[in-house]
Write an enzyme that holds these catalytic residues in place. Structure first.
Site, PDB file in Angstrom:
ATOM      1  N   TYR A  47       0.821  -1.214   0.000  1.00 18.10           N
ATOM      2  CA  TYR A  47       0.000   0.000   0.000  1.00 18.10           C
ATOM      3  C   TYR A  47       0.854   1.263   0.000  1.00 18.10           C
ATOM      4  O   TYR A  47       1.834   1.328   0.740  1.00 18.10           O
ATOM      5  CB  TYR A  47      -0.888   0.001   1.261  1.00 18.10           C
TER       6      TYR A  47
ATOM      7  N   TRP B 201       1.583   5.634  -1.620  1.00 15.38           N
ATOM      8  CA  TRP B 201       1.547   6.717  -2.604  1.00 15.38           C
ATOM      9  C   TRP B 201       2.834   6.795  -3.412  1.00 15.38           C
ATOM     10  O   TRP B 201       3.459   7.844  -3.489  1.00 15.38           O
ATOM     11  CB  TRP B 201       1.270   8.039  -1.898  1.00 15.38           C
TER      12      TRP B 201
END
Ligand SMILES: Nc1nc2c(c(=O)[nH]1)N[C@H]1C(S)=C(S)[C@@H](COP(=O)(O)OP(=O)(O)OC[C@H]3O[C@@H](n4cnc5c(=O)[nH]c(N)nc54)[C@H](O)[C@@H]3O)O[C@H]1N2
Ligand SMILES: Nc1nc2c(c(=O)[nH]1)N[C@H]1C(S)=C(S)[C@@H](COP(=O)(O)OP(=O)(O)OC[C@H]3O[C@@H](n4cnc5c(=O)[nH]c(N)nc54)[C@H](O)[C@@H]3O)O[C@H]1N2
Ligand SMILES: [Mo]
Length: 814
Positions: free
Chosen positions: A145, A147
């Site tokens: 997970y 960005w």
């Protein structure tokens, strides 16, 4: 906080004469940038950027699109590439290198040893094969997970998962940290997730709303970025909103950057954190007692309101949710709640809500109650009325352009559905993103999720590429213990993050400024197509994720590399993606130049304005005809009461929006305890850029700042600039005091994203990473979302020995 009178609230309400016309921007795609000069045009999450290079080094970076509100993140390109915090070479933990099958030492404590790329990848492959053989493919966790950088090709997670697909499969994750609770409850209530969807447009709001409510919304920070790359329109919208003369009401325990930005053009209402449901119940009660709720709307468009009203009026639990009751919980005077009810019901009111309010225990209730309140106001589906859950994120009110839209790399080889395509994980053991530590602690354990019993995987190997789980996950000390359990942990990173320092094998990866890619801007608008041009050569021994996994694929099977890459180079992939965009563009009557020309131009393409889309009103179709255009809920209506959720029988998620006191909140605080908020920071994206020069703008005493109310600080003898210890049973952090009236008494705020810099033996973080203190509990059994914002802490002036900050220093030999 100033007390609020009806008069001050109403100032400006209804002042929408001289409404702004829907602007007609671009009729044809244009090369939007005329000031490129010698700079290289590229893009990151924080927008299209112009980067100046001298002698192979970045010297400056700035916005490429015109803007009124500055975006501080755009100035950071030089630091991103040239910081001392870069991982320079592949490195392996000493105790692991010596005996990979029976390693000695502890992750996070051990030394690192430099190895060659070839050695590192072969070591990973051998151990991965052993683990897959011994425990099965599902023991490999590659959810990864995070960005990672923008771009349709260099997508770290996808590249990892593409390799893992070839290698036999992997376990992934469900949902996210951002909207974990809201995205699971909303489909039950609205039939759609709402949080990642096109909102009633900016222009329609400017033209038609009288009152705009910013409910836990800090767009001045959060709109600096978008998932693809920001198109910049959201900040421009809030700038116009500020000048519009409309009534702006900001409901937030903190006087956020946004509230500061609005200045006297906004009214600040500060509830205790975590009490919004009670506050909304008080407003709802006032609506009912003054018959200000829209019975016709409730009858026609919603299901189960009667059951909710019985609860509201105390008929089911003996507690009437009056404004006085609500006031005692949320700390906002009852009179103000009544005034809010008056204002909301007598004006065209848009309730914009952020997501920090649902990153809490029982977070599901927040957005459910907000939809319930909006339903009672009866303006859902009207221009400028109702609610919106993505105005603070990805410029949700920017209308979709007629565009040539880029496709992106997929985890399935040969593309999804292609003949001979290998599909990815079976997904049997995929678990909610924020439950990672429970998964590690409790292999093969069962848990409830959204009406299903599920089983955690037995994780033996983790490979993380493009996420910073040591900063993003809660209760860091608990994470550090659970993190010792797998047999192999690999981290692919440009920087020596805390996760990298706690890995067995660390691989140096390029930043997006060291490779070529493409991106759209605007997650809904597709406003621009931007070349993400390579600005400088890869630093040290850094390589692209793409090349790393292509090499891994070659170790996997004969010809593996060309299977993985489909025989295409970086530029060939980009050319292919661009051609696809061109094709879609042609269908939308958007002509685009050929790729070679486009790439050489060093310019972006602005897509075509669509006047129809610019008038988009969310849920207008449903409002027009709820029979022909039902919502995707079982009743086809807004479910104020959900029989589906009733059938789950979850004590922590009842079948209608309800107030439940969290385990840790102001109301449960013992003497001296304060509630910790962990909002998103102005000058970074989560943990990204914490190492950068821009840190000097916010660090206090060379640590993360902690905002403390003046009274709370005085009671503890704390002044701005003091080094402070914040602590609870879970751990302790050193932070720099920022004493202010701009935060509700009884609460403190340390922004998320500070890098853990652990003194292991004391469980103490020298940099002030908030997650050392946060609870790692699920929002509820329904959604299992992140509940970081429900945590109590104590603070005191730090008087211990002086501790050197090492967060941004590479390890010895690194
Ligand atoms: N207490 C608390 N905790 C929170 C939150 C909160 O509000 N409070 N918010 C939560 C939310 S909403 C989120 S989304 C998460 C965010 O958590 P993350 O998304 O994990 O945070 P980032 O810091 O953005 O991490 C991205 C990482 O990827 C690396 N990276 C960037 N580009 C590349 C690349 O091309 N390749 C590779 N291999 N790596 C790359 C960066 O260096 C960085 O370390 O945090 C959550 N945690
Ligand atoms: N600059 C920047 N932009 C970002 C990010 C970043 O890290 N930096 N992260 C991105 C990501 S991944 C996400 S998910 C979004 C996050 O977007 P959000 O989740 O909306 O952001 P937060 O900062 O957590 O919270 C927004 C506001 O809610 C307030 N708040 C906190 N608790 C409460 C409460 O109990 N009640 C009320 N009424 N208000 C409360 C906070 O004070 C803050 O002003 O932002 C995105 N944009
Ligand atoms: Mo997020």
């Amino acid at each position: 906080m100033a007390t609020i009178s009806r008069r001050s609230f109403l100032k400006g309400a209804g002042a929408t004469a001289g409404a702004l016309a829907i602007s007609n921007v671009t009729a044809m795609p244009v090369y939007a940038n005329e000031r490129t000069g010698s700079a290289v045009l590229t893009a990151q999450r924080w927008g299209a950027m112009l980067v100046e290079v001298k002698d192979g080094k970045i010297v400056s970076s700035k916005n490429a699109l015109p803007q009124t509100v500055e975006n501080s993140l755009q100035s950071t390109a030089a630091d991103q590439v040239h910081t001392k915090t870069r991982v320079k070479y592949p490195m392996v933990r000493k105790g692991f290198l010596e005996n990979p099958e029976q390693p000695t030492g502890k992750r996070g404590d051990d030394e690192f040893v430099r190895v060659t790329w070839d050695q590192a990848l072969k070591l990973i492959r051998t151990q991965e094969a052993r683990i897959r053989d011994a425990y099965g493919h599902e023991s490999v966790f590659a959810g990864s997970y995070g960005w990672r950088s923008s771009g349709v090709l260099h997508k770290a997670q996808t590249l990892l998962q593409r390799y893992m697909t070839m290698a036999g499969g992997y376990t992934g994750h469900l949902g996210d940290y951002s909207t974990g609770a809201a995205q699971v409850i909303m489909p039950h209530v609205m039939g759609s997730i709402e949080v990642y969807e096109q909102q009633t447009t900016h222009d329609v709001v400017l033209e038609t709303s009288d009152v705009v409510v910013l409910w836990g919304l800090n767009p001045l920070n959060t709109l600096k970025i978008a998932w693809s790359s920001t198109d910049g329109s959201g900040l421009e919208f809030f700038h116009k909103l500020k000048k519009s003369g409309k009534t702006i009401i900001a409901i937030d325990p903190m006087r956020s950057e946004t509230i500061e930005f609005f200045g006297e053009n906004a009214q600040w209402v500060a509830p205790h954190p975590g009490t919004d449901v009670a506050m909304m119940l008080g407003i709802a009660h006032s609506l009912v007692s003054k018959k200000q709720h829209d019975v016709e709307f409730l009858n026609k468009y919603t299901a189960g309101y009667d059951k909710f009203e019985a609860y509201l009026l105390g008929q089911t639990d003996g507690v009437e949710k009056t404004p006085e009751w609500a006031s005692a919980v949320c700390g906002v005077p009852a009179k103000q709640l009544e005034i809010l009810a008056d204002i909301f019901s007598s004006n065209r009111t848009m309730l914009m809500a952020g997501w920090g309010i649902q990153r809490q225990q029982y977070g599901e209730q927040k957005h459910w109650m907000l939809v319930t309140l909006a339903s009672m106001l009866g303006q859902i589906g009207l221009p400028g009325g109702g609610f919106g859950f993505s105005y603070h994120y990805s410029n949700g009110g920017n209308p979709t352009r007629d565009a040539g839209v880029l496709p992106a790399l997929s985890a399935a080889i040969g593309g999804v559905g292609a003949s001979g395509a290998r599909s990815a994980t079976t997904g049997t053991y995929n678990f909610p993103a924020a439950r990672i530590v429970e998964a590690l602690e409790n292999p093969m354990g069962t848990y409830q999720h959204n009406g299903h019993e599920k089983t955690f995987p037995n994780i033996k190997m983790i490979w993380w590429a493009g996420g910073a789980n040591f900063t993003h996950h809660q209760d860091t000390n608990r994470l550090i213990s659970a993190w010792q359990k797998p047999e192999l942990i690999v981290i692919s990173e440009p920087y020596w993050t805390a996760a990298a320092k706690h890995a067995d094998i660390v691989l140096p990866i390029t930043t997006s400024l060291e490779r070529n890619d493409l991106t759209m801007t605007g997650d809904y608008s597709n406003q621009h197509l931007v070349p993400m041009k390579q600005v400088v050569e890869p630093q040290h021994e850094a390589r692209n994720d793409f090349d790393v996994f292509a090499d891994m694929a070659e170790l996997l099977e004969p010809n593996g590399r060309s299977i993985y890459t489909e025989g295409k180079t970086e530029m060939e992939w980009l050319n292919g993606f661009y051609k696809e965009a061109q094709k879609i563009g042609r269908q939308n009557r958007v002509p685009m130049p050929n790729f070679t020309h486009f790439w050489k131009q060093n310019q972006l393409i602005e897509m075509k304005w669509n006047a129809e889309n610019a008038k988009f009103v969310r849920h207008a179709e449903f409002r027009k005809d709820p029979i022909l255009n039902p919502l995707g809920t079982p009743s086809g209506k807004i479910e104020i009461y959900s029989k589906t959720i009733e059938s789950f029988n979850y004590p922590d998620c009842p079948p209608h929006a309800s107030w439940m006191a969290p385990k840790e909140w102001v109301g449960a605080a013992k003497e001296g305890e304060l509630q910790l908020m962990t909002s998103h920071a102005a000058h970074r994206l989560h943990s990204q850029l914490n190492y950068a020069l821009i840190r000097e703008q916010y660090a206090i005493a060379n640590r993360e700042p902690i905002s403390i109310n003046t009274q709370d600080a005085k009671a503890r003898g704390i002044k701005t600039g003091d080094l402070v210890r914040a602590y609870n049973d879970r751990g302790q952090i050193l932070v720099g005091a920022l004493v202010t009236d701009g935060i509700k008494q009884g609460s403190v705020c340390v922004h998320e994203g500070g890098w853990p810099d652990m003194e292991q033996q004391h469980g103490l973080c020298k940099n002030g990473a908030c997650n050392v203190l946060t609870q790692d509990i699920p929002s509820s059994r329904l959604a299992n979302g992140c509940a970081a914002n429900s945590s109590l802490v104590r603070i005191e002036k730090y008087t211990g020995e002086s501790l050197t900050l090492t967060a941004f220093m590479p390890p010895k030999n690194g």
